[in-house]
Design an enzyme around this catalytic site. Structure first.
Site, PDB file in Angstrom:
ATOM      1  N   GLU A  46       4.253  16.694  -5.676  1.00  0.00           N
ATOM      2  CA  GLU A  46       4.693  15.923  -4.511  1.00  0.00           C
ATOM      3  C   GLU A  46       6.198  16.066  -4.297  1.00  0.00           C
ATOM      4  O   GLU A  46       6.664  16.163  -3.155  1.00  0.00           O
ATOM      5  CB  GLU A  46       4.329  14.441  -4.687  1.00  0.00           C
ATOM      6  CG  GLU A  46       2.845  14.181  -4.815  1.00  0.00           C
ATOM      7  CD  GLU A  46       2.320  14.258  -6.254  1.00  0.00           C
ATOM      8  OE1 GLU A  46       1.213  13.768  -6.496  1.00  0.00           O
ATOM      9  OE2 GLU A  46       3.020  14.803  -7.138  1.00  0.00           O
ATOM     10  N   ASN A  59       3.402  21.487  -9.211  1.00  0.00           N
ATOM     11  CA  ASN A  59       4.241  21.001 -10.297  1.00  0.00           C
ATOM     12  C   ASN A  59       4.868  22.179 -11.030  1.00  0.00           C
ATOM     13  O   ASN A  59       4.289  23.258 -11.119  1.00  0.00           O
ATOM     14  CB  ASN A  59       3.478  20.065 -11.242  1.00  0.00           C
ATOM     15  CG  ASN A  59       2.224  20.653 -11.843  1.00  0.00           C
ATOM     16  OD1 ASN A  59       1.480  21.380 -11.188  1.00  0.00           O
ATOM     17  ND2 ASN A  59       1.951  20.300 -13.090  1.00  0.00           N
ATOM     18  N   CYS A 111       7.205  17.198 -10.102  1.00  0.00           N
ATOM     19  CA  CYS A 111       5.807  17.053  -9.703  1.00  0.00           C
ATOM     20  C   CYS A 111       5.535  17.824  -8.413  1.00  0.00           C
ATOM     21  O   CYS A 111       6.452  18.173  -7.668  1.00  0.00           O
ATOM     22  CB  CYS A 111       5.482  15.581  -9.483  1.00  0.00           C
ATOM     23  SG  CYS A 111       5.689  14.537 -10.927  1.00  0.00           S
ATOM     24  N   CYS A 121       6.550   9.509  -7.850  1.00  0.00           N
ATOM     25  CA  CYS A 121       6.245  10.230  -6.606  1.00  0.00           C
ATOM     26  C   CYS A 121       5.775   9.297  -5.503  1.00  0.00           C
ATOM     27  O   CYS A 121       6.026   9.547  -4.328  1.00  0.00           O
ATOM     28  CB  CYS A 121       5.223  11.331  -6.859  1.00  0.00           C
ATOM     29  SG  CYS A 121       5.963  12.758  -7.675  1.00  0.00           S
TER      30      CYS A 121
END
Length: 131
Positions: free
Chosen positions: A54, A41, A52, A88
């Site tokens: 992801e 992140n 984030c 996400c």
């Protein structure tokens, strides 16, 4: 096989830029051909803007040529078994099939496994937007 994906997510988490939330997160994605893409992140001064772990991993995945996603690992420094946030989950579902495994980790390794379909059972599918 999931342990190396956990290690990639954990290594990425160490590079997180989380001066506002103090909540470092790491993620790693493995494609069916074995490539691993990781991310952390990254927060910015207009918090909660930023991205984030992801999302960062997906950016590397797309830049690296994509492919079919088989597995995803997520780890947070201060929360065991962290799951991807709602946004996400939808981003991952754009590229990962419902049967893709999502490994939930703590500092020692994988402590839970779910599928993308279990995380986002009613997610949007891009096909409905095409004519």
């Amino acid at each position: 096989m999931s342990h190396d994906l956990f290690l990639a997510a954990k290594a990425a988490m160490k590079n997180a830029h989380a001066p506002y939330s103090k909540f470092p997160v790491g993620a790693a994605i493995r494609t069916t051909d074995g490539r691993i893409f990781s991310g952390c992140n990254v927060e910015i001064a207009s918090y909660p803007e930023g991205w984030c772990a992801e999302t960062t991993a997906l950016g590397h995945y797309v830049t690296g040529g994509g492919g079919e996603i088989a597995e995803i690992a997520v780890i947070a420094e201060r929360m065991a078994k962290v799951t991807p946030c709602g946004g996400c989950r939808q981003r991952l579902a754009e590229f990962a099939p419902a049967e893709a495994k999502v490994y939930l980790c703590d500092d020692a390794g994988v402590v839970g496994t779910v599928t993308m379909g279990e995380l986002l059972p009613y997610g949007f599918k891009g096909g409905i937007l095409k004519k």
